[in-house]
Design a protein around this motif. Structure first.
Motif, mmCIF file in Angstrom:
data_model
loop_
_atom_site.group_PDB
_atom_site.id
_atom_site.type_symbol
_atom_site.label_atom_id
_atom_site.label_comp_id
_atom_site.label_asym_id
_atom_site.label_seq_id
_atom_site.Cartn_x
_atom_site.Cartn_y
_atom_site.Cartn_z
ATOM 1 N N TYR A 60 25.528 101.762 -1.771
ATOM 2 C CA TYR A 60 24.126 102.132 -1.659
ATOM 3 C C TYR A 60 23.965 103.616 -1.925
ATOM 4 O O TYR A 60 24.795 104.416 -1.510
ATOM 5 N N VAL A 61 22.883 103.989 -2.585
ATOM 6 C CA VAL A 61 22.455 105.378 -2.628
ATOM 7 C C VAL A 61 21.591 105.548 -1.391
ATOM 8 O O VAL A 61 20.669 104.757 -1.155
ATOM 9 N N ILE A 62 21.908 106.545 -0.582
ATOM 10 C CA ILE A 62 21.172 106.753 0.662
ATOM 11 C C ILE A 62 20.628 108.177 0.702
ATOM 12 O O ILE A 62 21.068 109.049 -0.034
ATOM 13 N N GLY A 63 19.640 108.376 1.538
ATOM 14 C CA GLY A 63 19.096 109.719 1.742
ATOM 15 C C GLY A 63 18.043 110.106 0.728
ATOM 16 O O GLY A 63 17.326 109.267 0.179
ATOM 17 N N SER A 64 17.990 111.386 0.436
ATOM 18 C CA SER A 64 16.888 111.946 -0.351
ATOM 19 C C SER A 64 16.812 111.394 -1.773
ATOM 20 O O SER A 64 15.724 111.234 -2.314
ATOM 21 N N GLN A 65 17.939 111.078 -2.393
ATOM 22 C CA GLN A 65 17.900 110.556 -3.764
ATOM 23 C C GLN A 65 17.341 109.130 -3.818
ATOM 24 O O GLN A 65 16.985 108.648 -4.884
ATOM 25 N N SER A 76 19.272 118.690 -4.393
ATOM 26 C CA SER A 76 19.824 117.639 -3.540
ATOM 27 C C SER A 76 21.065 117.004 -4.146
ATOM 28 O O SER A 76 21.143 116.797 -5.350
ATOM 29 N N ASP A 77 22.007 116.683 -3.272
ATOM 30 C CA ASP A 77 23.207 115.985 -3.710
ATOM 31 C C ASP A 77 22.926 114.487 -3.778
ATOM 32 O O ASP A 77 21.827 114.031 -3.465
ATOM 33 N N LEU A 78 23.911 113.743 -4.193
ATOM 34 C CA LEU A 78 23.822 112.287 -4.255
ATOM 35 C C LEU A 78 24.700 111.746 -3.140
ATOM 36 O O LEU A 78 25.897 112.037 -3.090
ATOM 37 N N ASP A 79 24.102 110.986 -2.223
ATOM 38 C CA ASP A 79 24.841 110.392 -1.118
ATOM 39 C C ASP A 79 25.031 108.914 -1.394
ATOM 40 O O ASP A 79 24.051 108.196 -1.627
ATOM 41 N N ILE A 80 26.292 108.467 -1.345
ATOM 42 C CA ILE A 80 26.618 107.070 -1.583
ATOM 43 C C ILE A 80 27.379 106.540 -0.377
ATOM 44 O O ILE A 80 28.296 107.185 0.120
ATOM 45 N N LEU A 81 26.979 105.366 0.094
ATOM 46 C CA LEU A 81 27.695 104.648 1.141
ATOM 47 C C LEU A 81 28.334 103.437 0.477
ATOM 48 O O LEU A 81 27.640 102.610 -0.111
ATOM 49 N N MET A 82 29.672 103.370 0.560
ATOM 50 C CA MET A 82 30.415 102.293 -0.092
ATOM 51 C C MET A 82 31.166 101.505 0.973
ATOM 52 O O MET A 82 31.810 102.080 1.845
ATOM 53 N N THR A 146 21.495 94.102 11.288
ATOM 54 C CA THR A 146 21.223 95.461 11.718
ATOM 55 C C THR A 146 21.079 96.363 10.502
ATOM 56 O O THR A 146 21.852 96.273 9.561
ATOM 57 N N VAL A 147 20.101 97.235 10.546
ATOM 58 C CA VAL A 147 19.892 98.214 9.486
ATOM 59 C C VAL A 147 20.744 99.440 9.796
ATOM 60 O O VAL A 147 20.689 99.975 10.909
ATOM 61 N N HIS A 148 21.536 99.872 8.831
ATOM 62 C CA HIS A 148 22.353 101.077 8.999
ATOM 63 C C HIS A 148 21.414 102.267 9.214
ATOM 64 O O HIS A 148 20.400 102.402 8.524
ATOM 65 N N ASN A 149 21.742 103.128 10.176
ATOM 66 C CA ASN A 149 20.877 104.280 10.496
ATOM 67 C C ASN A 149 20.537 105.115 9.275
ATOM 68 O O ASN A 149 19.413 105.589 9.123
ATOM 69 N N ASN A 150 21.508 105.323 8.379
ATOM 70 C CA ASN A 150 21.253 106.156 7.201
ATOM 71 C C ASN A 150 20.260 105.526 6.240
ATOM 72 O O ASN A 150 19.668 106.214 5.420
ATOM 73 N N PHE A 151 20.060 104.226 6.323
ATOM 74 C CA PHE A 151 19.120 103.551 5.428
ATOM 75 C C PHE A 151 17.679 103.931 5.739
ATOM 76 O O PHE A 151 16.805 103.816 4.887
ATOM 77 N N LEU A 152 17.416 104.379 6.951
ATOM 78 C CA LEU A 152 16.050 104.724 7.343
ATOM 79 C C LEU A 152 15.558 105.995 6.658
ATOM 80 O O LEU A 152 14.369 106.270 6.624
ATOM 81 N N ARG A 153 16.465 106.766 6.093
ATOM 82 C CA ARG A 153 16.102 108.000 5.383
ATOM 83 C C ARG A 153 15.905 107.756 3.889
ATOM 84 O O ARG A 153 15.642 108.675 3.142
ATOM 85 N N GLY A 154 16.104 106.513 3.470
ATOM 86 C CA GLY A 154 15.991 106.135 2.069
ATOM 87 C C GLY A 154 17.230 105.375 1.647
ATOM 88 O O GLY A 154 18.344 105.753 2.005
ATOM 89 N N ILE A 168 20.494 93.641 5.201
ATOM 90 C CA ILE A 168 20.584 94.840 6.046
ATOM 91 C C ILE A 168 19.687 95.976 5.576
ATOM 92 O O ILE A 168 19.793 97.091 6.059
ATOM 93 N N LEU A 169 18.795 95.703 4.645
ATOM 94 C CA LEU A 169 17.852 96.729 4.204
ATOM 95 C C LEU A 169 16.677 96.795 5.164
ATOM 96 O O LEU A 169 16.275 95.779 5.731
ATOM 97 N N PRO A 170 16.091 97.964 5.347
ATOM 98 C CA PRO A 170 14.926 98.073 6.233
ATOM 99 C C PRO A 170 13.760 97.250 5.688
ATOM 100 O O PRO A 170 13.550 97.180 4.483
ATOM 101 N N ARG A 171 13.043 96.638 6.570
ATOM 102 C CA ARG A 171 11.866 95.848 6.167
ATOM 103 C C ARG A 171 10.755 96.771 5.681
ATOM 104 O O ARG A 171 10.018 96.461 4.794
ATOM 105 N N GLU A 172 10.642 97.895 6.338
ATOM 106 C CA GLU A 172 9.673 98.906 5.928
ATOM 107 C C GLU A 172 10.365 100.250 5.945
ATOM 108 O O GLU A 172 11.310 100.466 6.679
#
Length: 181
Positions: A60-65, A76-82, A146-154, A168-172
């Motif tokens: 997943y790409v997470i965060g600001s990107q 901004s950097d590119l944050d990836i969760l693998m 469960t939604v991973h906490n970092n997913f809430l930032r994008g 596991i993606l946020p509904r909203e």
């Protein structure tokens, strides 16, 4: 090593907050276009890389990107969760990062939540922060929906070999509450 220390510091190179750099306003559109193009290429290359090895399950790409309501700026950097069955391989070896570009340096670190990550600076100045998590964690998130906490930032799905990302993606999309930070 010194360049990495300077670059990976809290405020960028030499401790300066680059957003206040004098050329930021007048040349931002040029750098923004270059930055988006480079980061899109890195995402495409990561997707191609991840399709090969069986041990990489999702990314997943997470965060600001990945944010839609307040997108990343050119710094901004590119944050990836693998999620992988072999996190140690990706955390201890850096040769595989060459598939994403010419590596200038890479540093192992821990996220604020204590997860292992690799911070990589590529020639050209773009930075990729890669959090590597075991698939056991992914299985737990899916089982409990469960939604991973970092997913809430994008979040954007970069790779999903088992078609489970939607579980596991946020509904909203909403900014995290203070207690979630």
């Amino acid at each position: 090593p010194l360049l990495c220390l300077l670059f990976f510091g809290r405020h960028g190179i030499l401790g300066i907050d680059n957003r206040n750099h004098p050329f930021h306003e007048k040349e931002a559109p040029i750098y923004e276009a270059i930055s988006k193009r480079v980061l899109c290429r890195v995402c495409r290359d990561f997707h191609q890389l991840g399709k090969g090895p069986e041990d990489i399950k999702t990314a997943y790409v997470i965060g600001s990107q990945a944010r839609e309501n307040h997108p990343a700026d050119i710094w901004s950097d590119l944050d990836i969760l693998m999620f992988t069955t072999n996190p140690g391989l990706y955390l201890t070896q850096s040769e595989w990062l060459g598939a994403l570009g010419q590596v200038l340096c890479t540093v192992s670190a821990l996220t604020a939540g204590g997860d292992p990550e690799g911070l990589t600076l590529f020639v050209g100045g773009h930075r990729v922060d890669l959090v590597v998590a075991p698939t056991d964690e992914l299985d737990r998130l899916v089982a409990t929906q469960t939604v991973h906490n970092n997913f809430l930032r994008g979040v954007r799905v970069l790779l999903d070999k088992d078609s489970i990302s939607h579980n596991i993606l946020p509904r909203e999309r909403r900014p995290p509450a203070l207690r979630e930070i």
